[in-house]
Design an enzyme around this catalytic site. Sequence first.
Site, short mmCIF file in Angstrom:
data_model
loop_
_atom_site.label_atom_id
_atom_site.label_comp_id
_atom_site.label_asym_id
_atom_site.label_seq_id
_atom_site.Cartn_x
_atom_site.Cartn_y
_atom_site.Cartn_z
N GLY A 1 1.29 -1.58 0.15
CA GLY A 1 -0.11 -0.14 0.10
C GLY A 1 0.71 1.25 0.06
CB THR A 2 4.28 1.74 -1.34
OG1 THR A 2 4.38 0.84 -0.16
CG2 THR A 2 5.40 2.80 -1.37
CG HIS B 1 10.41 -0.16 -0.54
ND1 HIS B 1 9.38 -0.32 -0.17
CD2 HIS B 1 10.34 -0.09 -1.82
CE1 HIS B 1 8.90 -0.01 -0.94
NE2 HIS B 1 9.38 0.37 -2.16
NE ARG C 1 -2.19 -6.89 -8.67
CZ ARG C 1 -2.52 -7.87 -8.43
NH1 ARG C 1 -3.88 -8.19 -9.42
NH2 ARG C 1 -3.49 -7.87 -6.71
N GLY D 1 -5.06 -2.20 -5.06
CA GLY D 1 -5.46 -2.22 -3.45
C GLY D 1 -6.48 -3.24 -3.31
#
Length: 331
Positions: free
Chosen positions: A82-83, A141, A297, A299
């Site tokens: 969910g970045t 990340h 895409r 979610g």
Amino acid sequence: MSQAMEEGSATNSSSEAVSSEIHGVDLVSKLPTREGWPGPPLVLYKNYWLRPLYVATIMGLQNSGFKPRHDDIILATNPKCGTTWTKALIFAINNRFRYEFGSHPLLFRHPQELVPSIETPRDGNISYIEKLPSPRVLGTHMPPSLFPKSMVSDGFRVVYMCREPKDVFVSLWHFQKEIFKDNTTSLEAVFSMFSEGFSTFGPFWDHCLEYWRESIASPEKVLFLKYEDMISEPVKYVIRLAMFLGVPFSTKEEEDGIPEEVVRLCSFEKLSNLDANQTGEFTLSGNRVLKKSAFFRKGKVGDWVNHMSEEMGRKLDCIVEEKLKGSGLVF
């Protein structure tokens, strides 16, 4: 921050010493490698599997002069947790006094552009990040143990977003196939590797545990969130985020529905249908390109059931439960 981060700093200092000892030999080429995921082999660096480019960049950060600021906000995630959505939310919350919702930058620019990543700055140049006005919102990340020693600080705040590992795995598989234009690597082939801890910035559970422990040790500095909770009660968590970031919503803002406006502006449906996020490409290393739409895409929570068998799901659940045993962190 905590002793764990200080220990990470000591480890980084050690890597610098090793680097100097080999007198210019490419340290990355000396690291253990493993193939299987789409793209080039991953390398093992300080107990994490990374793309070689990330390793080189993280090493370079040690001497880049990058300096965190006391009011920096760092959004940390394992890939595909969910970045992009969380970048949009934090950017909107933190900059809500600067922009009107009707002409907001998020309507015209991709969240990945508005919130750059420390280890993949624009054009590979960290000086771009240095020139951003305060308060900066930056993504990463990296787990705390890979932070450059300059980031061992009590100043900045960290928001960590994690996600149910089965959904993470499926999303990562799709994303890697898109990046490397790979139509041959099967989900079953990479599932066993993910289950062994072998994935970009993996093991997944070690990454989560580092931030989980940091959030327990320094709750005023590290906020640990779960994607599923955010999806189920977005307004509640937007208000919580604002409080943590030091820019709480006023009573009037809440009465005027500003938290709800932030949620609407940053919703998957809204962002995924914007021209700025549907058209155009990002240029990656090696002159590869990635469609901006690849960051949107589905979610959906629980989408893994459309790609994995129940047996695979149970297997991964058992592995993750065992890896997190005793920590208090559960999915």
